[in-house]
Motif scaffolding. Structure first.
Motif, PDB file in Angstrom:
ATOM      1  N   TYR A   1       9.319   9.296  12.847  1.00  0.00           N
ATOM      2  CA  TYR A   1       8.064   8.992  13.530  1.00  0.00           C
ATOM      3  C   TYR A   1       7.039   8.409  12.542  1.00  0.00           C
ATOM      4  O   TYR A   1       6.290   7.494  12.879  1.00  0.00           O
ATOM      5  CB  TYR A   1       7.495  10.244  14.192  1.00  0.00           C
ATOM      6  CG  TYR A   1       8.174  10.624  15.485  1.00  0.00           C
ATOM      7  CD1 TYR A   1       8.027   9.847  16.631  1.00  0.00           C
ATOM      8  CD2 TYR A   1       8.960  11.778  15.569  1.00  0.00           C
ATOM      9  CE1 TYR A   1       8.641  10.199  17.828  1.00  0.00           C
ATOM     10  CE2 TYR A   1       9.578  12.141  16.758  1.00  0.00           C
ATOM     11  CZ  TYR A   1       9.420  11.339  17.883  1.00  0.00           C
ATOM     12  OH  TYR A   1      10.034  11.691  19.063  1.00  0.00           O
TER      13      TYR A   1
ATOM     14  N   VAL B   1       9.002  19.423  16.001  1.00  0.00           N
ATOM     15  CA  VAL B   1       9.904  18.341  15.618  1.00  0.00           C
ATOM     16  C   VAL B   1      10.551  18.681  14.274  1.00  0.00           C
ATOM     17  O   VAL B   1       9.864  19.131  13.353  1.00  0.00           O
ATOM     18  CB  VAL B   1       9.118  17.011  15.510  1.00  0.00           C
ATOM     19  CG1 VAL B   1       9.997  15.893  14.966  1.00  0.00           C
ATOM     20  CG2 VAL B   1       8.560  16.626  16.877  1.00  0.00           C
TER      21      VAL B   1
ATOM     22  N   GLN C   1      13.499  15.664   9.583  1.00  0.00           N
ATOM     23  CA  GLN C   1      14.033  14.304   9.558  1.00  0.00           C
ATOM     24  C   GLN C   1      13.491  13.468  10.714  1.00  0.00           C
ATOM     25  O   GLN C   1      13.166  12.292  10.548  1.00  0.00           O
ATOM     26  CB  GLN C   1      15.557  14.322   9.589  1.00  0.00           C
ATOM     27  CG  GLN C   1      16.191  14.678   8.245  1.00  0.00           C
ATOM     28  CD  GLN C   1      17.686  14.451   8.239  1.00  0.00           C
ATOM     29  OE1 GLN C   1      18.377  14.786   9.199  1.00  0.00           O
ATOM     30  NE2 GLN C   1      18.202  13.903   7.157  1.00  0.00           N
ATOM     31  N   SER C   2      13.358  14.069  11.878  1.00  0.00           N
ATOM     32  CA  SER C   2      12.797  13.337  13.017  1.00  0.00           C
ATOM     33  C   SER C   2      11.331  12.996  12.773  1.00  0.00           C
ATOM     34  O   SER C   2      10.870  11.904  13.119  1.00  0.00           O
ATOM     35  CB  SER C   2      12.938  14.165  14.301  1.00  0.00           C
ATOM     36  OG  SER C   2      14.293  14.379  14.619  1.00  0.00           O
TER      37      SER C   2
END
Length: 422
Positions: free
Chosen positions: A284, A276, A279-280
């Motif tokens: 989360y 991932v 930023q993602s």
């Protein structure tokens, strides 16, 4: 003897200083509800701003790790420095203000946080990052026990509600911090951390208002003595009280070691296991911390109704099935599972704080400082230990080990039933 609307047993007779300090006395006259709610709201908002700034530290770990080529152990040391400085002074601050309240200590604590935040923005080495983390930690050690005390004073007897409202501000701030880091600090760099000084200045103004209210409250008690209502002291033996406090500290240990495994290393776990992007991964983390904020709001009011021991049972043991499944889940279910984990586990702390204050009602500040301090300290030690474990094994292995921590919740069976005694 009399009983108030919340079911708390009260005494109208004169109480010695050993039983209740002046700031713990609850005025027998009705509270001005609007003013009390305003103070609780101000404390919650200032807690939000305080923890937004504090949460920037772990939120920028990926940036700092890349910029300064840090190991996982060094990342853990940053958390260790912050958490230990945040924990060492808290019981001392609580004990001191139990005896001699200082209304404007909250402003001083926020000043330390502001200083540490700007130092973090300008830090050019690992050593200066540690100093910045220590300054933010000192600010936290001054802020939390006294803000918790003022929330209890302004509660009107609804201690769980007041503690949860205060706590949810902090958890909301902790959730917002990574989001701001993803959209502000990640694209604009380390220096952009200084922009969050605006939040610190706003918190200083709000806490100045709280300090003036607190000062008027204390002066009113000194200059206008009147019949008062105070909480009944515990009927448990000192040994039983200390044993119960020890159990509560072990429960805090299990809760915060697991929480720090997610707050400090969840982004690395997602990046390592599922590839991932940074930023993602921050988004989360925001989902998890948002669930923590919502769970915090529920624990206190539910405890006011069904009893705080019941909430403690559910909030520690109830999370076990989800933590055991998490290490084996794919990305989608990992994100889904962190929501009930955050919701359930976060409901514990407000209940634990109020339960402990009921055990020792004359030492509200010391109890708040001790539990906040222990939570911060054990989280710091845990972060360093888990970072070392991740370096020696893998970040995935950390979550296999931590999945069994909620089993400590079985110790709740040894807590006395305070509701039955009340």
């Amino acid at each position: 003897m009399a009983t108030d609307s919340s079911g708390t047993t009260l005494a109208s007779d004169e109480v010695s200083p050993e039983i209740a300090s002046p700031v713990e006395v609850i005025d027998a006259k009705p509270h001005r509800t609007e003013l009390v709610i305003a103070i609780l709201g101000a404390l919650s908002i200032s807690h939000l701003l305080n923890d937004v700034m504090q949460s920037l530290l772990p939120a920028v770990y990926p940036l700092l790790k890349e910029n300064y080529s840090l190991s996982f152990f060094q990342v853990g040391l940053i958390t260790f420095t912050f958490q230990v400085t945040a924990s060492l002074l808290q019981p001392l601050v609580g004990m001191t203000t139990d005896r001699r309240p200082w209304p404007y200590s909250l402003v001083v604590g926020m000043g330390f946080t502001l200083l540490g935040l700007n130092l973090l923005a300008m830090a050019g080495s690992f050593g200066s990052i540690l100093i910045a983390a220590a300054m933010v930690g000192i600010g936290s050690s001054v802020f939390h026990p006294e803000a918790s005390r003022v929330a209890r004073i302004a509660s009107g007897g609804r201690y769980g509600f007041a503690q949860s409202l205060f706590q949810v501000g902090g958890n909301a701030g902790s959730a917002i911090g990574p989001l701001l880091a993803a959209f502000v600090v990640a694209p604009w760099g380390q220096l952009s951390i200084a922009w969050f000084s605006i939040g610190a200045i706003a918190a200083l103004l709000i806490l100045g208002y709280v300090g003036r209210w607190y000062e008027r409250h204390l002066n009113d008690l000194k200059t206008n003595p009147r019949r008062t209502a105070v909480e009944q002291t515990s009927t448990l033996t000192p040994a039983r009280v200390y044993a119960a406090v020890g159990v509560l500290l072990l429960l805090v240990f299990s809760k915060y070691i697991y929480l720090v495994s997610l707050s400090s290393y969840y982004t690395f776990y997602l990046m390592d296991k599922f590839d991932v992007p940074v930023q993602s991964a921050q988004l989360y983390l925001f989902i998890f911390l948002g669930a923590v904020a919502v769970g915090t709001l529920g624990g206190g009011p539910v405890g006011d109704r069904v009893g705080f021991k019941t909430v403690i049972w559910f909030s520690i043991l109830g999370v076990l099935p989800f933590t055991l499944i998490l290490p084996y889940a794919n990305l989608f279910w990992t994100a889904v599972l962190t929501v009930p984990i955050g919701l359930i586990l976060a409901s514990a702390f407000s209940a634990i704080i109020v339960y402990a204050q009921e055990l020792m009602p004359s030492k509200v500040g010391m109890i708040a400082g001790m539990f906040f301090g222990f939570a911060f300290g054990i989280a710091g030690i845990g972060a360093a230990a888990l970072g070392w474990l991740a370096d020696q094994t893998s970040i995935e292995y950390v979550y296999h080990v931590c999945s069994y921590l909620p089993l400590v919740g079985l110790l709740t069976a040894f807590l006395p039933n305070l509701e039955a005694r009340g």
